[in-house]
Enzyme design. Structure first.
Site, mmCIF file in Angstrom:
data_model
loop_
_atom_site.group_PDB
_atom_site.id
_atom_site.type_symbol
_atom_site.label_atom_id
_atom_site.label_comp_id
_atom_site.label_asym_id
_atom_site.label_seq_id
_atom_site.Cartn_x
_atom_site.Cartn_y
_atom_site.Cartn_z
ATOM 1 N N ARG A 50 0.847 -1.186 0.000
ATOM 2 C CA ARG A 50 0.000 0.000 0.000
ATOM 3 C C ARG A 50 0.885 1.240 0.000
ATOM 4 N NH1 ARG A 50 -4.503 -1.687 4.610
ATOM 5 N NH2 ARG A 50 -5.441 -3.423 3.457
ATOM 6 N N ASP A 52 2.262 5.040 -0.307
ATOM 7 C CA ASP A 52 1.712 6.285 0.214
ATOM 8 C C ASP A 52 1.507 7.319 -0.882
ATOM 9 O OD1 ASP A 52 1.717 5.351 2.830
ATOM 10 O OD2 ASP A 52 3.733 6.111 3.244
ATOM 11 N N TYR A 111 12.366 -1.910 -3.364
ATOM 12 C CA TYR A 111 12.133 -0.480 -3.539
ATOM 13 C C TYR A 111 13.386 0.207 -4.069
ATOM 14 C CZ TYR A 111 7.664 -0.431 -1.024
ATOM 15 O OH TYR A 111 6.352 -0.622 -0.661
ATOM 16 N N ARG A 202 11.485 5.559 3.670
ATOM 17 C CA ARG A 202 11.721 7.002 3.696
ATOM 18 C C ARG A 202 12.462 7.425 4.959
ATOM 19 N NH1 ARG A 202 5.978 9.379 2.941
ATOM 20 N NH2 ARG A 202 7.116 11.309 3.421
#
Length: 258
Positions: A50, A52, A111, A202
């Site tokens: 999910r 952001d 990622y 992040r």
């Protein structure tokens, strides 16, 4: 009901994230609306991650259940037609077993974070990179990242609103490289793990940027990790520049996808 895996690419800028929202545009909502054009009813799809608001997908994976036995290629083509003009594309669709699940069958997520180093504002890369106006020490960041590899309690690098049952995760890889991108020198962070906490990537990148800038020593990353305290984390970097690049499965339906 036949089940199909979908390989999804999207620009995260216009969306409030992947997850369907009642009053905001979402990637999930866009795909479900396109599915309703093919089979008029309520559709609910599931995804591997999910993402952001503002986070992009190059290799997101979702699954949907259909009434009709669709040819997988025709399904992807039809969805892409109805997704226009939203910046969402179904790169491929594959028929999968009825118990296959985009989230729960996944063995790893990958990622990429792109950090652009230049003083001039980005123009063509707006919303695709995080720009900093100073140079970064790649070796120092690699040394800091070493403290995060393996099984750890990542409470420090976890959002306070994270809904994961446990902050304990295994980080399999953090690869940091300097490349000459089309807009200038980039630092690219590639992170791989079975699963991630909310804002974990992040938080890690923002902290390592401080190491690269010289504000933190590499050993400070270890101290922050051991603190198990969100307040010990460095700055959380912005979402632009973050991409869900791929998802791994034991029997990957998109293993040969370019």
């Amino acid at each position: 009901m036949p089940r199909y895996a979908l390989l999804v690419e999207y620009d995260g800028r216009p969306f409030s994230g992947w997850q369907r929202q009642t009053d905001q545009p979402s990637v999930q909502g866009a795909i479900e609306a396109a599915l309703a054009q093919l089979e008029p009813r309520a559709h609910t799809i599931a995804a591997a991650g999910r993402t952001d608001t503002g986070v992009h997908g190059r290799g997101q994976v979702a699954h949907c259940d259909m009434d009709k036995d669709w040819d997988a290629f025709r399904l992807s083509e039809a969805l892409n037609y109805h997704l226009k003009p939203a910046p969402v594309a179904i790169r491929a669709a594959k028929r999968v077993a009825d118990d296959w699940h985009a989230r729960f069958s996944a063995m790893e997520r990958r990622y990429l974070f792109r950090l652009l180093m230049r003083r001039a504002p980005e123009t063509l890369e707006t919303g695709q990179v995080w720009r900093v106006n100073h140079q970064l020490d790649v070796e120092a960041m690699r040394a800091g990242a070493e403290h995060l590899i393996g099984l750890h309690d990542f409470t420090t690098f976890r959002s306070v609103v994270c809904q994961a049952k446990s902050p304990v995760k295994t980080m399999d890889e953090i690869a940091i490289t300097r490349v000459e991108g089309p807009a200038g020198p980039e630092i690219q962070f590639r992170l791989r793990a079975r699963s991630f906490l909310h804002n974990q990537v992040r938080s890690i990148v923002g902290t390592l940027e401080r190491v690269g800038a010289g504000s933190w020593a590499p050993e400070d990353v270890k101290t922050a990790l051991k603190a198990r305290d969100r307040a010990a984390c460095g700055p959380v970097c912005p979402p632009q520049g973050l991409y869900l690049m791929g998802v791994g499965y034991p029997d990957d339906p998109f293993a040969q996808q370019p």
